[in-house]
Design an enzyme around this catalytic site. Structure first.
Site, PDB file in Angstrom:
ATOM      1  N   ASP A 128     -20.276   0.946  58.609  1.00 52.96           N
ATOM      2  CA  ASP A 128     -18.833   0.918  59.103  1.00 52.96           C
ATOM      3  C   ASP A 128     -18.405   2.711  60.144  1.00 52.96           C
ATOM      4  O   ASP A 128     -19.603   3.597  59.492  1.00 52.96           O
ATOM      5  CB  ASP A 128     -18.216   0.722  59.045  1.00 52.96           C
ATOM      6  CG  ASP A 128     -17.441   1.422  57.807  1.00 52.96           C
ATOM      7  OD1 ASP A 128     -16.795   2.458  57.650  1.00 52.96           O
ATOM      8  OD2 ASP A 128     -17.625   1.376  56.524  1.00 52.96           O
ATOM      9  N   ASP A 182     -16.028   4.540  59.890  1.00 52.99           N
ATOM     10  CA  ASP A 182     -14.952   4.507  59.062  1.00 52.99           C
ATOM     11  C   ASP A 182     -13.786   4.090  60.072  1.00 52.99           C
ATOM     12  O   ASP A 182     -13.200   3.446  59.838  1.00 52.99           O
ATOM     13  CB  ASP A 182     -15.095   6.660  58.334  1.00 52.99           C
ATOM     14  CG  ASP A 182     -13.902   6.833  57.403  1.00 52.99           C
ATOM     15  OD1 ASP A 182     -13.233   6.318  56.172  1.00 52.99           O
ATOM     16  OD2 ASP A 182     -13.366   7.537  57.466  1.00 52.99           O
TER      17      ASP A 182
END
Length: 290
Positions: free
Chosen positions: A212, A214
């Protein structure tokens, strides 16, 4: 049991190695308690390896609860000289996109609740940690990735890993702070793991699997468990291919790492003056210096 020279610690999503044959579970007691789980010893294309699910195979341990010292000590007890750490991470850089792989060469420690050394109780040691990853092992990992056909995945051969305490993900302010420091990825587990591996004179490198962005990225939602798990599943398949190829290369061409003699000039306390109980406790680490 013959010494097992290659160890693998599997992070979130990587709870077993499908290709392992002749598998046995090994329960190991250490002076620092029990590891996260039984160690799985098996054969990977002819090479005996040891695998440990970092968070337990049922993912029952938070990053702060991990028995880091027991995990690394157990690997050392089996004879491990090379330790591959597969770890899920968030990206702090646009170019390190989800499903990419990063082989970090630096760490920033933001943990606060973890024992990060085997030493104390009358024996003091200060390891050199300017280069916290074994560059030779990192090189083997990188070459293994490049040799495989992993579509849509970019390899980043260096980068800085911020290790936060967790278990909550970052605030946007924290995420942007780490970006301002030039960090590449963020995770919750590789410290003190890397420090302890160095104290145990084990070559250590991280295979960081991006799940991802973050929470800093304006065009992507903040990290959620659903998002992480979806990408973990894809990452786990690729990670096993990379680890398998890395083990094949390591087995064919083992090397001596600077990490293998990390304690040679690190122990400050004269060992003939050190407490007998502590020397006994750390005998596995100290035996060649006693």
């Amino acid at each position: 049991m013959e010494p097992i020279k290659i160890g693998i610690i599997g992070g979130s999503g990587l709870y077993k190695m499908e290709a392992l044959k002749d598998v046995e579970e090994v329960e190991i007691d250490t002076p620092f308690g029990k590891p996260s789980d039984a160690l799985i010893v098996g054969t990977l294309d002819g090479t005996r390896v040891a695998f440990l699910a970092r968070h337990n195979r049922n993912h029952t341990l938070t990053p702060s609860e991990l028995p880091f010292r027991a995990n690394v000590y157990a690997m050392k007890k089996l004879g491990v000289e090379y330790l591959i750490s597969a770890s899920a991470v968030g990206s702090l850089r646009e170019e390190a996109k989800p499903l990419d792989m990063v082989i970090p060469d630096q760490f920033i420690d933001r943990t606060k609740n973890r024992a990060s050394t085997f030493f104390g109780e009358g024996i003091v040691a200060h390891i050199a940690f300017g280069d916290p990853v074994c560059h030779k092992l990192a090189g083997v990992l990188s070459e293994a990735i490049e040799s495989l056909d992993l579509p849509d995945i970019t390899l980043h051969r260096s980068g800085t890993y911020v290790c936060m305490e967790g278990p909550a993900f970052s605030t946007k302010a924290e995420s942007n702070l780490y970006r301002s420091w030039g960090a590449t990825i963020i995770g919750m587990t590789n410290l003190p793991e890397a420090k302890l591996a160095r104290e145990a004179e084990i070559a250590y490198a991280t295979l960081a699997l991006v799940t991802d962005y973050d929470c800093w990225h304006p065009d992507h939602d903040s990290v959620t468990v659903d998002l992480v798990i979806a990408n973990l599943t894809k990452n786990a398949v690729n990670a096993q291919r990379v680890i398998r190829e890395t083990v094949r290369r390591l087995s064919a061409t083992p090397f001596v790492s600077d990490a293998h003699s990390a304690l040679k000039y690190a122990i400050i306390t004269p060992l003939d003056k050190a407490p007998v109980e502590t020397k006994d406790k750390l005998h596995l680490l100290l035996q060649k210096y006693l």
